[in-house]
Design a protein around this motif. Structure first.
Motif: not given
Length: 166
Positions: A113-117, A142-143
């Motif tokens: 996930e982009e935001q989590f990364t 995405i990451s």
């Protein structure tokens, strides 16, 4: 819905909800045509497309090593997802084949996930700014986007300061 026969076939990707062995057996019994992505399933109406994620992890690590990187971190995807585990294994084996150090703290969670990364990298940089790697390998593109955005937000240039691969 699948057993209602209102479709010609189904493509099954193993995301958050895993199709278990009993459900697969039922699908085969009912002659449901299905293709499973990233999970080896074979039957009369069932088949699979399995990506060589191990090779992807190996090749990406080797590519970064060939560019001169020596301290390479891995941002893994979600817990028990096959792709993430195989890419990580390829990454570790490529480091070892090149006599480079691998430590568990070189592995971080990105959950694909982009935001989590982004949050993971921002936190890492905040607490470990003296221990920044040469490069990051991300479990997916995405990451990688999240990682790049976090690095840029902290003033790093990609790829001039740190390389990022997805």
């Amino acid at each position: 819905n699948i057993l209602g026969k209102s479709l010609d076939g189904v493509v099954v990707y193993q995301g958050a909800r895993r199709v278990d062995a009993a459900e697969i057996k039922l699908m085969e019994h009912e002659s449901v045509r299905a293709v499973f992505l990233d999970r080896e399933v074979v039957g009369n109406t069932l088949s699979s497309v399995v990506f060589d994620s191990y090779r992807a992890g190996w090749d990406m690590t080797q590519y970064l090593v060939n560019l001169g990187h020596r301290k390479i971190y891995y941002i893994q995807g979600a817990g028990d997802v096959y792709d993430s585990e195989m890419r990580k294994r390829g990454y570790i084996d490529a480091l070892k084949a090149n006599n480079l150090e691998f430590r568990e703290d070189f592995v971080m969670d990105g959950l694909f996930e982009e935001q989590f990364t982004y949050n993971t990298i921002k936190t890492f940089l905040h607490f470990h700014s003296a221990n920044v790697p040469d490069a990051f390998i991300c479990g997916n593109d995405i990451s990688a986007i999240g990682c790049i955005n976090a690095l840029k937000a902290e003033g790093y240039r990609v790829p001039e300061d740190i390389s990022v691969a997805g």
